[in-house]
Structures are given as C-alpha cells and as structure tokens.
Design a protein around this motif. Structure first.
Motif, PDB file in Angstrom:
ATOM      1  N   ALA A 316     -36.952 -75.183  -8.349  1.00  0.00           N
ATOM      2  CA  ALA A 316     -35.521 -74.989  -8.133  1.00  0.00           C
ATOM      3  C   ALA A 316     -35.226 -74.151  -6.894  1.00  0.00           C
ATOM      4  CB  ALA A 316     -34.907 -74.306  -9.366  1.00  0.00           C
ATOM      5  N   TYR A 317     -36.171 -73.290  -6.501  1.00  0.00           N
ATOM      6  CA  TYR A 317     -35.889 -72.315  -5.451  1.00  0.00           C
ATOM      7  C   TYR A 317     -35.334 -72.931  -4.166  1.00  0.00           C
ATOM      8  CZ  TYR A 317     -39.194 -69.863  -8.534  1.00  0.00           C
ATOM      9  OH  TYR A 317     -39.842 -69.346  -9.615  1.00  0.00           O
ATOM     10  N   PRO A 318     -35.971 -73.965  -3.598  1.00  0.00           N
ATOM     11  CA  PRO A 318     -35.447 -74.501  -2.340  1.00  0.00           C
ATOM     12  C   PRO A 318     -34.023 -75.033  -2.466  1.00  0.00           C
ATOM     13  CG  PRO A 318     -37.677 -75.302  -2.743  1.00  0.00           C
ATOM     14  CD  PRO A 318     -37.218 -74.634  -3.998  1.00  0.00           C
ATOM     15  N   ARG A 319     -33.713 -75.610  -3.609  1.00  0.00           N
ATOM     16  CA  ARG A 319     -32.377 -76.161  -3.793  1.00  0.00           C
ATOM     17  C   ARG A 319     -31.346 -75.056  -3.996  1.00  0.00           C
ATOM     18  NH1 ARG A 319     -36.413 -79.092  -5.018  1.00  0.00           N
ATOM     19  NH2 ARG A 319     -36.398 -81.316  -4.582  1.00  0.00           N
ATOM     20  N   LEU A 320     -31.726 -74.012  -4.718  1.00  0.00           N
ATOM     21  CA  LEU A 320     -30.826 -72.866  -4.847  1.00  0.00           C
ATOM     22  C   LEU A 320     -30.553 -72.240  -3.486  1.00  0.00           C
ATOM     23  CD1 LEU A 320     -32.278 -71.122  -8.032  1.00  0.00           C
ATOM     24  CD2 LEU A 320     -29.999 -72.086  -7.796  1.00  0.00           C
ATOM     25  N   ALA A 321     -31.602 -72.113  -2.680  1.00  0.00           N
ATOM     26  CA  ALA A 321     -31.432 -71.538  -1.347  1.00  0.00           C
ATOM     27  C   ALA A 321     -30.529 -72.410  -0.493  1.00  0.00           C
ATOM     28  CB  ALA A 321     -32.801 -71.376  -0.678  1.00  0.00           C
ATOM     29  N   TRP A 322     -30.725 -73.717  -0.565  1.00  0.00           N
ATOM     30  CA  TRP A 322     -29.898 -74.647   0.218  1.00  0.00           C
ATOM     31  C   TRP A 322     -28.441 -74.550  -0.214  1.00  0.00           C
ATOM     32  CZ3 TRP A 322     -26.466 -78.557  -0.037  1.00  0.00           C
ATOM     33  CH2 TRP A 322     -26.306 -79.382   1.079  1.00  0.00           C
ATOM     34  N   LEU A 323     -28.207 -74.565  -1.519  1.00  0.00           N
ATOM     35  CA  LEU A 323     -26.835 -74.498  -2.027  1.00  0.00           C
ATOM     36  C   LEU A 323     -26.159 -73.197  -1.609  1.00  0.00           C
ATOM     37  CD1 LEU A 323     -27.488 -75.953  -5.578  1.00  0.00           C
ATOM     38  CD2 LEU A 323     -25.909 -76.946  -3.887  1.00  0.00           C
ATOM     39  N   ALA A 324     -26.887 -72.090  -1.702  1.00  0.00           N
ATOM     40  CA  ALA A 324     -26.315 -70.806  -1.299  1.00  0.00           C
ATOM     41  C   ALA A 324     -25.998 -70.794   0.192  1.00  0.00           C
ATOM     42  CB  ALA A 324     -27.273 -69.666  -1.648  1.00  0.00           C
ATOM     43  N   ALA A 325     -26.906 -71.324   1.011  1.00  0.00           N
ATOM     44  CA  ALA A 325     -26.671 -71.336   2.456  1.00  0.00           C
ATOM     45  C   ALA A 325     -25.448 -72.164   2.807  1.00  0.00           C
ATOM     46  CB  ALA A 325     -27.909 -71.871   3.175  1.00  0.00           C
ATOM     47  N   LEU A 326     -25.326 -73.343   2.207  1.00  0.00           N
ATOM     48  CA  LEU A 326     -24.136 -74.163   2.476  1.00  0.00           C
ATOM     49  C   LEU A 326     -22.879 -73.439   2.030  1.00  0.00           C
ATOM     50  CD1 LEU A 326     -22.796 -76.810   3.365  1.00  0.00           C
ATOM     51  CD2 LEU A 326     -23.160 -77.674   1.025  1.00  0.00           C
ATOM     52  N   ASP A 327     -22.933 -72.831   0.867  1.00  0.00           N
ATOM     53  CA  ASP A 327     -21.784 -72.092   0.338  1.00  0.00           C
ATOM     54  C   ASP A 327     -21.395 -70.947   1.273  1.00  0.00           C
ATOM     55  OD1 ASP A 327     -19.878 -71.214  -1.710  1.00  0.00           O
ATOM     56  OD2 ASP A 327     -21.309 -69.599  -2.092  1.00  0.00           O
ATOM     57  N   HIS A 376     -28.617 -77.630 -11.529  1.00  0.00           N
ATOM     58  CA  HIS A 376     -27.409 -78.412 -11.807  1.00  0.00           C
ATOM     59  C   HIS A 376     -26.151 -77.542 -11.887  1.00  0.00           C
ATOM     60  CE1 HIS A 376     -29.903 -81.798 -12.089  1.00  0.00           C
ATOM     61  NE2 HIS A 376     -30.102 -81.852 -13.397  1.00  0.00           N
ATOM     62  N   ALA A 377     -26.227 -76.429 -12.601  1.00  0.00           N
ATOM     63  CA  ALA A 377     -25.042 -75.582 -12.740  1.00  0.00           C
ATOM     64  C   ALA A 377     -24.617 -75.002 -11.400  1.00  0.00           C
ATOM     65  CB  ALA A 377     -25.314 -74.457 -13.740  1.00  0.00           C
ATOM     66  N   TYR A 378     -25.600 -74.601 -10.588  1.00  0.00           N
ATOM     67  CA  TYR A 378     -25.292 -74.022  -9.278  1.00  0.00           C
ATOM     68  C   TYR A 378     -24.664 -75.062  -8.363  1.00  0.00           C
ATOM     69  CZ  TYR A 378     -28.511 -70.549 -11.119  1.00  0.00           C
ATOM     70  OH  TYR A 378     -29.124 -69.618 -11.918  1.00  0.00           O
ATOM     71  N   ALA A 379     -25.171 -76.291  -8.422  1.00  0.00           N
ATOM     72  CA  ALA A 379     -24.578 -77.369  -7.633  1.00  0.00           C
ATOM     73  C   ALA A 379     -23.139 -77.615  -8.068  1.00  0.00           C
ATOM     74  CB  ALA A 379     -25.412 -78.641  -7.783  1.00  0.00           C
ATOM     75  N   GLY A 380     -22.913 -77.576  -9.383  1.00  0.00           N
ATOM     76  CA  GLY A 380     -21.554 -77.777  -9.869  1.00  0.00           C
ATOM     77  C   GLY A 380     -20.587 -76.727  -9.351  1.00  0.00           C
ATOM     78  N   ILE A 381     -21.032 -75.483  -9.316  1.00  0.00           N
ATOM     79  CA  ILE A 381     -20.166 -74.400  -8.832  1.00  0.00           C
ATOM     80  C   ILE A 381     -19.967 -74.490  -7.322  1.00  0.00           C
ATOM     81  CG2 ILE A 381     -19.996 -71.896  -8.531  1.00  0.00           C
ATOM     82  CD1 ILE A 381     -21.509 -71.640 -11.220  1.00  0.00           C
ATOM     83  N   ALA A 382     -21.049 -74.672  -6.585  1.00  0.00           N
ATOM     84  CA  ALA A 382     -20.976 -74.631  -5.124  1.00  0.00           C
ATOM     85  C   ALA A 382     -20.272 -75.844  -4.527  1.00  0.00           C
ATOM     86  CB  ALA A 382     -22.370 -74.503  -4.537  1.00  0.00           C
ATOM     87  N   LEU A 383     -20.423 -77.011  -5.146  1.00  0.00           N
ATOM     88  CA  LEU A 383     -19.967 -78.250  -4.528  1.00  0.00           C
ATOM     89  C   LEU A 383     -18.654 -78.763  -5.077  1.00  0.00           C
ATOM     90  CD1 LEU A 383     -23.433 -80.054  -4.331  1.00  0.00           C
ATOM     91  CD2 LEU A 383     -22.316 -78.618  -2.612  1.00  0.00           C
ATOM     92  N   LEU A 384     -18.057 -78.046  -6.014  1.00  0.00           N
ATOM     93  CA  LEU A 384     -16.744 -78.438  -6.495  1.00  0.00           C
ATOM     94  C   LEU A 384     -15.747 -78.350  -5.336  1.00  0.00           C
ATOM     95  CD1 LEU A 384     -15.371 -79.233  -9.225  1.00  0.00           C
ATOM     96  CD2 LEU A 384     -14.593 -76.854  -9.343  1.00  0.00           C
ATOM     97  N   ASP A 385     -15.075 -79.456  -5.044  1.00  0.00           N
ATOM     98  CA  ASP A 385     -14.247 -79.536  -3.842  1.00  0.00           C
ATOM     99  C   ASP A 385     -12.966 -80.309  -4.145  1.00  0.00           C
ATOM    100  OD1 ASP A 385     -13.184 -79.689  -1.308  1.00  0.00           O
ATOM    101  OD2 ASP A 385     -14.801 -80.914  -0.471  1.00  0.00           O
ATOM    102  N   PRO A 386     -11.807 -79.656  -4.115  1.00  0.00           N
ATOM    103  CA  PRO A 386     -10.551 -80.362  -4.372  1.00  0.00           C
ATOM    104  C   PRO A 386     -10.320 -81.529  -3.425  1.00  0.00           C
ATOM    105  CG  PRO A 386     -10.216 -77.984  -4.382  1.00  0.00           C
ATOM    106  CD  PRO A 386     -11.610 -78.216  -3.870  1.00  0.00           C
ATOM    107  N   GLU A 387     -10.928 -81.483  -2.252  1.00  0.00           N
ATOM    108  CA  GLU A 387     -10.746 -82.544  -1.264  1.00  0.00           C
ATOM    109  C   GLU A 387     -11.863 -83.578  -1.301  1.00  0.00           C
ATOM    110  OE1 GLU A 387     -10.325 -80.678   2.518  1.00  0.00           O
ATOM    111  OE2 GLU A 387      -8.540 -79.553   1.950  1.00  0.00           O
ATOM    112  N   GLY A 388     -12.812 -83.432  -2.201  1.00  0.00           N
ATOM    113  CA  GLY A 388     -13.944 -84.344  -2.260  1.00  0.00           C
ATOM    114  C   GLY A 388     -13.587 -85.671  -2.895  1.00  0.00           C
ATOM    115  N   ASP A 389     -14.425 -86.672  -2.639  1.00  0.00           N
ATOM    116  CA  ASP A 389     -14.261 -87.993  -3.222  1.00  0.00           C
ATOM    117  C   ASP A 389     -14.294 -87.908  -4.750  1.00  0.00           C
ATOM    118  OD1 ASP A 389     -14.520 -91.072  -3.053  1.00  0.00           O
ATOM    119  OD2 ASP A 389     -16.238 -90.467  -4.282  1.00  0.00           O
ATOM    120  N   ASP A 390     -13.437 -88.684  -5.412  1.00  0.00           N
ATOM    121  CA  ASP A 390     -13.317 -88.593  -6.870  1.00  0.00           C
ATOM    122  C   ASP A 390     -14.626 -88.924  -7.584  1.00  0.00           C
ATOM    123  OD1 ASP A 390     -10.708 -87.832  -6.676  1.00  0.00           O
ATOM    124  OD2 ASP A 390      -9.851 -89.776  -7.193  1.00  0.00           O
ATOM    125  N   VAL A 391     -15.332 -89.948  -7.111  1.00  0.00           N
ATOM    126  CA  VAL A 391     -16.582 -90.323  -7.771  1.00  0.00           C
ATOM    127  C   VAL A 391     -17.631 -89.240  -7.573  1.00  0.00           C
ATOM    128  CG1 VAL A 391     -18.438 -92.023  -7.850  1.00  0.00           C
ATOM    129  CG2 VAL A 391     -16.079 -92.781  -7.565  1.00  0.00           C
TER     130      VAL A 391
END
Length: 440
Positions: A316-327, A376-391
C-alpha cells in the motif's frame, strides 16, 4: 481530457459465476452431447478470468478470457452453449476497466436474449449486464428498466438483490444521495441477498454518511489548511535538519532524470527520493522547479502501477504516497491534469476491486493488511471531486465505502480480541513495523 467510463456496480462480480458453477453447467452439457472443443475453450477462458489464490499482485487477463470465450462461442451449436459463452464474454467485458464499448457489450447481451431457449438465470443475467452497460453510458432510465425486467425474469431473492443493488448505484452515480441511501437500505432488507453484496451496501451507506464531512478543498490526507502552518513551522525549526536533508535529496534530482519508476517508494540508502518528500518540500518552499518534479513523478508512477511487477508493488505504501502527493499539490495543478491523474489512479484501484469481486466476491471483504486494497479508503477521500466524471466518482464513493467497511470490521475484531487486557497483537516487532499503514 480523455475520460474512461467503466462499470460501477457490484454486479460484475456478483454476476460472475465461479468455476464450480461453470463446471456444473459444462458437465451437464457434456452429458447431453456437448459440441466438441467447446468445453476446452470455455475452460481456457475461465482460467484467464480467475486470479490464482487471490494474489492481488497478479494481473487477470480479461482480454485473453474474451478471446477464449469467443472461440467457445464459435464452436457452440446449442442455445445453452451460446448463452453461456456470450454471458461469459459480457462478464469479462464489464470486469475490464479498459473495455469501454458499452454499445457492443449491450449487443452481446441482446444476442443472449434473442436465443429461443434460456433459463431464468441466463435471462436475468443478460438483463442485468445490459443495465450495467447502460449505467456506464449514464442512461439511467434504461438501466432501471432493465433491472426491473431482470427482477421479473428470475423469481429469486439473489437476483432481486442484484437488481436492487444496480438501481441503488444508479442514484449514487447521479449523486442523488438521499434516494441512493433509501435504495441501498432496500438491499439490506432482502432476505437471501448475497453476503458480499450486503457487506458492500453497508459500506456505501457509511460512505454516504461521511461525504458531507469531507472538505471540498485540498489537502485532505494527513494535513489540512488548518494544520499546515504548524507543520511548516515545525519543518523549519524543530525538524530543520531532517527537512534540509529531504530538500537536498529533492534538489539533487534533475528534471531530466525522472524516468518511469515507482517514485512512491524512496530508498535513502541509494539516494532515491520519494514522491511524498518532493511534494512536502514543494509545499514548504513553493519552488516551481520542485512542483514540476512532482508532476513528472506523479505521471511516471501512476503509469507504472497497473503493471504490479515493480519492486514493493503489491504494498500500500507507494499508493498512499502517490495519493498524498497529488492531494498536497492538487491546488497548483491545471484542472485537466489533476483530473487525468486522478482518473488514472481510479482506474487502477477499480481494477483491483473488479478483480477481487470476479475472483471471489468474499475476497473484497478480507482485511487487506498493508497490501494494495488498504488504499481504497484513502483514494476515496483524496479523489472525491465535485467536478469529476459521474462514473469515475461513483467508483470513488464505492472505494471509500469498501475501505471504511474494511476498517470498521477490523477495529471491531481487534476490540473483541483485546478483551479485558487490551492485548490484540503479540508480535510487536512485526506489528510496529508493518501495521501503522492501516492505522493512519
């Protein structure tokens, strides 16, 4: 921006018959005089459609499975054979996040429904597959009508629950959260609904409750606008020596030396810098060159994740790091770029979910420890976007729900295990080294 639509429901996994059921169907057909070669081709497709031992580091070959199922279809002479091959093609297509020709998928299911001889299960599955494709096309009335037909086709609580799950997701995808909540509650009220489906519905209900509490702005992971001033101050004072070392590692990297590799896993022994470090240094310094390094690291790393054969790739570490960096740099990226990066990570995470469902519907319910699904939970928090595509965003909410449910179940188990003495783990060396990822 190229938007990849994709399946959004539990139905792909729920509709996927396991190999035991497939074997029963094939054996029964063989006893009735099965077409030569059909069973071998169907089994070859089923093998490619299954992850051995639930190993999430292995990549399932949905495209290869479709080729074998199409070979079975060409060999089929009986309606039952044709129906099973077409349904298998549909499952492999809906499970594959890279397959986006939903009109073609609906066409395959229409071929099933045109067959003279169908079992109630085959008709219901074809109708729900059609509904799934309609949802990916954002045709909500057509999806709900197909669900109603599927429910009528098979008088069975399993299929009623599957249809209700897709109806619930249609409202979730529309971001009509009050109605979605009511519909997911109906899933829980159906006796005979499959356990993984009920489990996921409970998780999504928790996610819906959490949505109003997730800030609309960034950053969200580990730091926020409110906490950042104190974090920055500490980096420049009490932790200045450590920060200066971090800054030196980032500055030592040339813009021309950011190849396709896993920047989420630093190796300070070899001088390699991590993407979280680079993003943190940028937040402290505001240096535009450092921001450009972070942007290139984000793209290089997310393009590599789907291969899952890189060092430490299953963790999980690389993905957590990536998500945090993007955030952390979200606000300073052009909207098309950050949405493209976010959707690439969503596709990657959703591939893992889709494979887990397809391989074994219960596997997504398993506590993921420090492996890929722990993100999964971290992606849900970081990538939730009101302007994102509905799907894409309904996937994000579902990822959040799955991750929340995994954590809720885990902590409930640990509390039970702790009992009176509060001891829930005896191997402390291992636990302190590995478990913190899941406790953040």
């Amino acid at each position: 921006m190229h938007t990849h639509t994709a399946l959004i429901g539990f139905a792909a996994g729920a509709l996927a018959l396991d190999l035991a059921m497939s074997s029963c169907i094939l054996n029964a057909a063989a006893a009735a005089g099965q077409t030569p070669g059909y069973e071998e081709a169907y089994r070859a497709g089923s093998t490619l459609y299954t992850r051995v031992g639930g190993n999430s580091a292995s990549v399932m070959d949905f495209a290869g499975a479709r080729r074998e199922f199409r070979r079975a279809l060409e060999l089929a002479t009986m309606d039952n054979e044709k129906a099973e091959a077409l349904l298998a093609i549909g499952r492999a297509s809906l499970s594959d996040v890279n397959e986006t020709d939903y009109a073609a998928i609906r066409g395959e299911y229409a071929r099933v429904l045109a067959l003279v001889t169908l079992t109630p299960r085959q008709r219901a599955e074809a109708l729900l597959g059609t509904a799934e494709a309609y949802l990916s096309e954002k045709n909500y009335p057509a999806a709900r009508e197909a669900c109603a037909q599927a429910r009528a086709a098979a008088d069975d609580p399993v299929w009623a629950a599957r249809a209700q799950m897709l109806i619930s997701r249609s409202y979730l995808q529309e971001r009509n959260y009050p109605v979605a909540r009511q519909e997911f509650q109906r899933v829980l009220g159906i006796e005979g609904a499959e356990e993984p489906m009920r489990w996921e519905a409970e998780g999504i209900l928790s996610a819906i409750d959490l949505l109003p509490r997730i800030r609309t702005g960034h950053p969200r992971l580990f730091i926020t606008d409110e906490t950042w001033p104190a974090v920055k101050q500490r980096a420049l004072t009490a932790e200045k020596e450590r920060f200066d070392q971090m800054k030196a590692r980032v500055e030592a990297i040339s813009l021309d030396e950011i190849p396709l590799r896993n920047w989420g896993s630093p190796d300070h022994g070899s001088g390699q810098v991590g993407i979280m470090e680079a993003a943190f240094v940028y937040r402290v310094t505001g240096d535009p060159v450092t921001l450009e390094k972070v942007r290139r690291m984000l793209r290089a790393t997310v393009d590599l994740f789907p291969e899952r054969r890189i060092g430490n790739s299953e963790r999980a570490y690389p993905r957590l790091a990536w998500l945090a960096a993007l955030d952390w740099v979200w606000n300073d990226l052009p909207a098309p770029e950050r949405q493209s990066l976010a959707e690439a990570m969503i596709r990657h995470a959703w591939t893992i979910v889709s494979e887990d469902r397809t391989n074994d519907g219960h596997y997504v319910m398993v506590w993921p420890h420090y492996y890929m699904p722990c993100t999964h939970a971290y992606a849900g928090i970081a990538l939730l976007d009101p302007e994102g595509d509905d799907v894409a965003q309904v996937r994000v909410v579902t990822l959040l729900g799955i991750g929340l449910k995994q954590h809720q179940d885990r902590y409930a188990k640990l509390i039970r295990r702790a009992g009176d003495d509060s001891a829930w783990q005896g191997n402390l060396d291992y636990d302190f080294g590995e478990v913190p990822t899941q406790q953040f």
